[in-house]
Enzyme design. Structure first.
Site, PDB file in Angstrom:
ATOM      1  N   ASN A  47      49.622  60.800  24.178  1.00  0.00           N
ATOM      2  CA  ASN A  47      50.635  60.187  23.314  1.00  0.00           C
ATOM      3  C   ASN A  47      51.623  61.203  22.750  1.00  0.00           C
ATOM      4  O   ASN A  47      52.421  60.849  21.885  1.00  0.00           O
ATOM      5  CB  ASN A  47      49.952  59.436  22.172  1.00  0.00           C
ATOM      6  CG  ASN A  47      49.192  58.228  22.683  1.00  0.00           C
ATOM      7  OD1 ASN A  47      49.647  57.546  23.606  1.00  0.00           O
ATOM      8  ND2 ASN A  47      48.030  57.975  22.113  1.00  0.00           N
ATOM      9  N   ARG A  76      39.584  35.865  33.938  1.00  0.00           N
ATOM     10  CA  ARG A  76      38.888  36.985  33.286  1.00  0.00           C
ATOM     11  C   ARG A  76      38.867  38.250  34.132  1.00  0.00           C
ATOM     12  O   ARG A  76      37.999  39.114  33.944  1.00  0.00           O
ATOM     13  CB  ARG A  76      37.464  36.611  32.899  1.00  0.00           C
ATOM     14  CG  ARG A  76      37.403  35.488  31.896  1.00  0.00           C
ATOM     15  CD  ARG A  76      36.055  35.341  31.250  1.00  0.00           C
ATOM     16  NE  ARG A  76      36.031  34.101  30.482  1.00  0.00           N
ATOM     17  CZ  ARG A  76      35.757  32.917  30.999  1.00  0.00           C
ATOM     18  NH1 ARG A  76      35.440  32.800  32.266  1.00  0.00           N
ATOM     19  NH2 ARG A  76      35.790  31.843  30.233  1.00  0.00           N
ATOM     20  N   LYS A 135      47.099  63.424  34.216  1.00  0.00           N
ATOM     21  CA  LYS A 135      46.705  62.198  33.535  1.00  0.00           C
ATOM     22  C   LYS A 135      45.310  61.749  33.991  1.00  0.00           C
ATOM     23  O   LYS A 135      44.488  61.323  33.182  1.00  0.00           O
ATOM     24  CB  LYS A 135      47.728  61.097  33.782  1.00  0.00           C
ATOM     25  CG  LYS A 135      47.330  59.834  33.049  1.00  0.00           C
ATOM     26  CD  LYS A 135      48.463  59.015  32.556  1.00  0.00           C
ATOM     27  CE  LYS A 135      47.947  57.868  31.704  1.00  0.00           C
ATOM     28  NZ  LYS A 135      48.956  56.859  31.459  1.00  0.00           N
ATOM     29  N   ARG A 137      41.950  61.193  25.143  1.00  0.00           N
ATOM     30  CA  ARG A 137      43.055  60.506  25.779  1.00  0.00           C
ATOM     31  C   ARG A 137      44.285  60.416  24.881  1.00  0.00           C
ATOM     32  O   ARG A 137      45.415  60.289  25.363  1.00  0.00           O
ATOM     33  CB  ARG A 137      42.605  59.098  26.209  1.00  0.00           C
ATOM     34  CG  ARG A 137      43.624  58.394  27.057  1.00  0.00           C
ATOM     35  CD  ARG A 137      43.024  57.210  27.790  1.00  0.00           C
ATOM     36  NE  ARG A 137      44.099  56.425  28.366  1.00  0.00           N
ATOM     37  CZ  ARG A 137      43.937  55.510  29.296  1.00  0.00           C
ATOM     38  NH1 ARG A 137      42.737  55.254  29.761  1.00  0.00           N
ATOM     39  NH2 ARG A 137      44.963  54.845  29.768  1.00  0.00           N
ATOM     40  N   LYS A 158      45.841  51.205  31.528  1.00  0.00           N
ATOM     41  CA  LYS A 158      46.360  50.510  30.347  1.00  0.00           C
ATOM     42  C   LYS A 158      47.364  49.466  30.786  1.00  0.00           C
ATOM     43  O   LYS A 158      48.375  49.778  31.410  1.00  0.00           O
ATOM     44  CB  LYS A 158      47.065  51.499  29.427  1.00  0.00           C
ATOM     45  CG  LYS A 158      46.158  52.275  28.526  1.00  0.00           C
ATOM     46  CD  LYS A 158      47.036  53.026  27.516  1.00  0.00           C
ATOM     47  CE  LYS A 158      46.239  53.805  26.521  1.00  0.00           C
ATOM     48  NZ  LYS A 158      47.147  54.429  25.530  1.00  0.00           N
ATOM     49  N   HIS A 211      62.672  54.694  27.922  1.00  0.00           N
ATOM     50  CA  HIS A 211      61.392  55.194  27.391  1.00  0.00           C
ATOM     51  C   HIS A 211      61.319  56.723  27.444  1.00  0.00           C
ATOM     52  O   HIS A 211      60.933  57.375  26.465  1.00  0.00           O
ATOM     53  CB  HIS A 211      60.232  54.578  28.176  1.00  0.00           C
ATOM     54  CG  HIS A 211      58.883  55.055  27.712  1.00  0.00           C
ATOM     55  ND1 HIS A 211      58.374  54.752  26.475  1.00  0.00           N
ATOM     56  CD2 HIS A 211      57.938  55.851  28.312  1.00  0.00           C
ATOM     57  CE1 HIS A 211      57.176  55.318  26.330  1.00  0.00           C
ATOM     58  NE2 HIS A 211      56.895  55.988  27.434  1.00  0.00           N
ATOM     59  N   GLU A 214      58.232  62.050  31.383  1.00  0.00           N
ATOM     60  CA  GLU A 214      56.770  61.889  31.347  1.00  0.00           C
ATOM     61  C   GLU A 214      56.099  62.979  32.183  1.00  0.00           C
ATOM     62  O   GLU A 214      55.014  63.458  31.853  1.00  0.00           O
ATOM     63  CB  GLU A 214      56.341  60.509  31.864  1.00  0.00           C
ATOM     64  CG  GLU A 214      56.582  59.347  30.909  1.00  0.00           C
ATOM     65  CD  GLU A 214      55.519  59.162  29.800  1.00  0.00           C
ATOM     66  OE1 GLU A 214      54.672  60.054  29.596  1.00  0.00           O
ATOM     67  OE2 GLU A 214      55.568  58.111  29.125  1.00  0.00           O
ATOM     68  N   GLU A 225      40.195  55.649  25.592  1.00  0.00           N
ATOM     69  CA  GLU A 225      40.987  56.211  24.499  1.00  0.00           C
ATOM     70  C   GLU A 225      40.225  56.305  23.191  1.00  0.00           C
ATOM     71  O   GLU A 225      40.654  55.807  22.150  1.00  0.00           O
ATOM     72  CB  GLU A 225      42.275  55.385  24.282  1.00  0.00           C
ATOM     73  CG  GLU A 225      43.293  56.153  23.438  1.00  0.00           C
ATOM     74  CD  GLU A 225      44.647  55.477  23.408  1.00  0.00           C
ATOM     75  OE1 GLU A 225      44.734  54.294  23.734  1.00  0.00           O
ATOM     76  OE2 GLU A 225      45.619  56.160  23.078  1.00  0.00           O
ATOM     77  N   HIS A 270      58.003  55.534  20.381  1.00  0.00           N
ATOM     78  CA  HIS A 270      57.876  54.071  20.290  1.00  0.00           C
ATOM     79  C   HIS A 270      58.675  53.517  19.115  1.00  0.00           C
ATOM     80  O   HIS A 270      59.288  52.453  19.220  1.00  0.00           O
ATOM     81  CB  HIS A 270      56.407  53.669  20.126  1.00  0.00           C
ATOM     82  CG  HIS A 270      55.638  53.671  21.415  1.00  0.00           C
ATOM     83  ND1 HIS A 270      54.260  53.712  21.458  1.00  0.00           N
ATOM     84  CD2 HIS A 270      56.054  53.614  22.701  1.00  0.00           C
ATOM     85  CE1 HIS A 270      53.860  53.696  22.719  1.00  0.00           C
ATOM     86  NE2 HIS A 270      54.927  53.647  23.497  1.00  0.00           N
ATOM     87  N   HIS A 320      54.991  60.072  21.620  1.00  0.00           N
ATOM     88  CA  HIS A 320      55.069  58.610  21.706  1.00  0.00           C
ATOM     89  C   HIS A 320      55.100  57.907  20.354  1.00  0.00           C
ATOM     90  O   HIS A 320      55.571  56.787  20.262  1.00  0.00           O
ATOM     91  CB  HIS A 320      53.906  58.068  22.542  1.00  0.00           C
ATOM     92  CG  HIS A 320      54.157  58.184  24.026  1.00  0.00           C
ATOM     93  ND1 HIS A 320      54.347  59.402  24.656  1.00  0.00           N
ATOM     94  CD2 HIS A 320      54.294  57.240  24.992  1.00  0.00           C
ATOM     95  CE1 HIS A 320      54.549  59.190  25.951  1.00  0.00           C
ATOM     96  NE2 HIS A 320      54.524  57.894  26.188  1.00  0.00           N
TER      97      HIS A 320
END
Lengths: 364, 364
Positions: B246, B123, B228, B242, B144, B266, B186, B238, B253, B249
Site C-alpha cells: 500500500n 459462491r 508482488k 502485505r 484482491k 490511479h 506501480e 493481508e 486513494h 495508496h
C-alpha cells in the site's frame, strides 16, 4: 448448556445452545477474543428487533462493546444487493474497521445477508450468528452466506464461517406455530439424510418439539447441527458430499421462486421437495415405504406434502433449470435410498422430474 | 515467453508473459484444465472491446469453448454492485454453472469487477485474468477483487485467486501514453518497497519502458509481478506484511476519491502518495535523499509529484479516515526507510499527515 464444535481446522467454531444466552452475549464475545476496540454491527429484521435487539445491545454494551444496529424489513426480499449496499453505508459511517464484527440477530434471511456483509466488507471481517428461528439451525452451520438475484435465490454469495453461534432457545418462544413446523422440516431433513435413529427420536417427540419443550428442542437442534457439521467438515466447499444437504431443495427452491417467495415458507417448500425426492426413489425402484414414511412424518408435523394446485408445472420446471445444482447441463438429484440414507444421482431425466412434479400436485 | 508461478499452495497459479498470447488462449485454457462443457463469460470494457474482444472470442471458440461477453463502460464507475447485478443476469441467462469460468479482459477495473463476479457467483467459480494495461500487472497478482461504494473504494470484495493470468504484451500497444506512465508507477512501487536493484534497472530503462520495447517491458512486468507474488505468498490475506504494497495508496486513494475518480489516473495518484510517504520519512528523520530520489524517478517518467492546487486539504483528510488501513482508530502508514525498503508504522499522527498533504500541494 450444550456446546458443539464445528470442526473446520483453523476455521473451527463453537455453537452454544441454551436458555438466556442473549443476556450473557458479552462474556461469549470476550471468550472468543472479539475486540471491544472496534465497533460491532448488529443486523436484524423488523420482526425480531422489537423482541430482542435492545436486549442484545444492552448485553454487549454492558461488556464494553460499542454497537450500531441496522434493521431490515422482515422477509426474503431483504436478501438483496441493495440492502447490502445500505448496510455498508451504515458500517462505514459507524467506523467499522477490519477488526470489527458483524452480528446476525435473526433467522436465515438475516444470517445470509449479514454473513455476506461480513464476508465482503473490507474483503472479510468477523461474523457471529445469533439465530432466533429453528430453521436457522441449518443455515448457522456451514458458512454459506449470500443474497438473492431477481432470477435465482442465493446466487451471489460466499463461504464465510462465523466465529461462533449463540443459540438462545428463549428467543424461539415468539415464533408463530407455522414457522416452528417449517424449521423442524430442516431438522427432519438432517435425520432423513444421515441418521435413521434420529428420525425415530423425532417421530417420538413430535408434540415436545412443536410446543418447544426446552430439553427436546435443545437435543433436536444439537443433533440437527451435528449432522450438518459432520457433512460440512468433510466437504466445506460443496464439491461432493455436501450436496446431500440439498435433499428436497431442488424442487423446494423452484416452488419458492414460482410462488413468489412468500406463499410457502422454506421448510414447507422443502417438505414438499423431500416427498418429491422420495417419489423419484419410488420410480427408480427403491422401497415404496420410503415415500410413505416421508409423507407420514411431515403430515404428523402439519407440514404440506403436495404442491398447491394453482402453481404451474412448466414454471416450476423452468425455475429448476436455473438452479445451481444443474452442473454442466446434467440433472443432479439427491434421492433417498432408505430412511436415514441418500445418494447423489447425476442422471435424473427432466422427464422423470416433470412426472413427479405432476404427481406432487395430485397428492393429498 | 516468460512464466511466473504465484506460490499459494493449492491456490498457486501461473502468469504467462509474451507477445500474441491472446490468439493461443484456447491452448492455455485447456492446459489449465478449464472445461469446454460449461459456458465461459468474458467481461471487458468499452475501450478494450473494439480492439481485442473479437480476437479472444474467436481464439476460445476455435478451441471448442462457448463464450458470452459483457461490456461495461470504461472507467472506475463500473466497479459497482449494480454492474455486478447486471453481469449476473447475463450469466444466468447464458447458463453459467459452477464449472464455468469468468474471464477479465482489460485493466484493473475489469479485473476487480469480473473477479468479484467470479468470487461471488454461486459462491465462487473459476477466474482468468487477461490484462490489457500495465497497471493490471499489479492487480493481477494477489487475488484482491471487489467493487466500490459511494463512500469508499474497494470496500466490498473478496480474496479470489485466478486460475492463470495471460499477459499478451501486444495488447499494451493501444494504451495512451499517460496510461503507460500511470501503469509504470506501480512497477516503480514494487521496486521501492522491495528491491533497490530493480529501481536502478528501471531508472536505466525509462525510455525503453515508455515506448513499450518488448524485452524491457516483459522483464519489468515479470519483476514487478515477482515482487508482488513474493509478498502475497507470505501473507495472502493481508494480515501484516502485505500492507507494504500500500505504499503511496493511503494518500493516493484519498486523492482519487476527492477528485471524483477521473481527474487523476490511479498511478498518478499513488505517485503523489509515494512522494508524500517519502516526505513523512523525511519528517521522521530518515535520509532526505529518499524523498529526492522518489521525486526524481517519478518526474523522469512524466508522473505528477504534487497535489493539484484546487483539491481541498480537509476533504483529502476526511477521505483518508474512511480508508480501511486505519485499523482500530490508529493511523497506519507505509514509510520508506531507504530506496527498496519500507516499514509499516502504526502511530503516524493525523497532524503529520495533514502537514505533508499541505506540503504536497506546494511541491513543484
Amino acid at each position: 448448556m450444550r456446546e458443539l464444535i464445528v470442526d473446520l481446522g483453523e476455521r473451527s467454531y463453537p455453537i452454544y445452545f441454551g436458555e438466556g444466552l442473549l443476556h450473557q452475549a458479552a462474556q461469549f464475545f470476550t471468550k472468543r477474543g472479539i475486540t471491544s476496540k472496534s465497533p460491532i454491527m448488529i443486523v436484524t429484521d423488523s420482526s425480531v428487533a422489537p423482541h430482542y435487539l435492545s436486549v442484545l445491545e444492552a448485553a454487549l454494551q454492558s461488556g464494553g462493546y460499542r454497537t450500531v444496529s441496522y434493521i431490515v424489513p422482515s422477509g426474503e426480499k431483504s436478501k438483496s444487493l441493495s440492502q447490502l449496499e445500505e448496510i455498508v453505508t451504515v458500517a462505514l459511517e459507524a467506523g467499522l474497521d477490519r477488526s470489527s464484527t458483524v452480528v446476525a440477530l435473526g433467522g436465515g434471511v438475516v444470517g445470509d445477508l449479514a454473513g455476506f456483509v461480513a464476508a465482503s466488507y473490507m474483503r472479510g471481517i468477523k461474523f457471529v450468528q445469533v439465530p432466533t428461528t429453528i430453521l436457522a439451525h441449518d443455515s448457522s452451520v456451514g458458512g454459506k452466506v449470500g443474497v438473492n438475484h431477481a432470477l435465482a435465490k442465493n446466487i451471489i454469495g460466499a463461504f464465510h464461517q462465523p466465529e461462533m453461534v449463540l443459540y438462545d432457545l428463549n428467543t424461539l418462544r415468539t415464533l408463530p406455530a407455522r414457522e416452528v413446523a417449517s424449521g423442524l422440516a430442516e431438522m427432519i431433513k438432517h435425520g432423513l439424510i444421515w441418521d435413521a435413529e434420529f428420525v425415530a427420536w423425532i417421530d417420538g417427540h413430535v408434540q415436545h418439539l412443536l410446543v418447544l419443550e426446552p430439553e427436546s428442542l435443545s437435543y433436536g437442534l444439537y443433533k440437527g447441527c451435528s449432522v450438518k457439521a459432520s457433512v460440512v467438515a468433510e466437504d466445506e466447499r460443496e464439491n461432493d458430499l455436501r450436496a446431500i444437504l440439498n435433499l428436497g431443495h431442488t424442487i423446494g427452491h423452484a416452488l419458492e421462486a414460482v410462488s413468489g417467495y412468500n406463499e410457502l415458507l422454506h421448510g414447507e417448500a422443502i417438505a414438499i421437495g423431500m416427498v418429491g425426492s422420495a417419489l423419484i426413489a419410488k420410480h427408480l425402484g427403491f422401497d415404496a415405504s420410503i415415500h410413505e414414511e416421508t409423507k407420514r412424518i411431515f403430515t404428523k408435523f402439519g407440514l404440506p406434502t403436495s404442491i398447491p394446485p394453482h402453481l404451474n408445472v412448466e414454471q416450476i420446471m423452468d425455475a429448476m433449470m436455473h438452479d445451481k445444482k444443474f452442473k454442466e447441463g446434467s440433472m443432479v438429484f439427491v434421492v433417498p435410498t432408505a430412511i436415514g440414507q441418500v445418494e447423489i444421482m447425476k442422471d435424473i431425466s427432466a422427464e422423470l422430474v416433470r412426472q413427479v412434479v405432476i404427481e406432487l400436485k395430485e397428492e393429498i
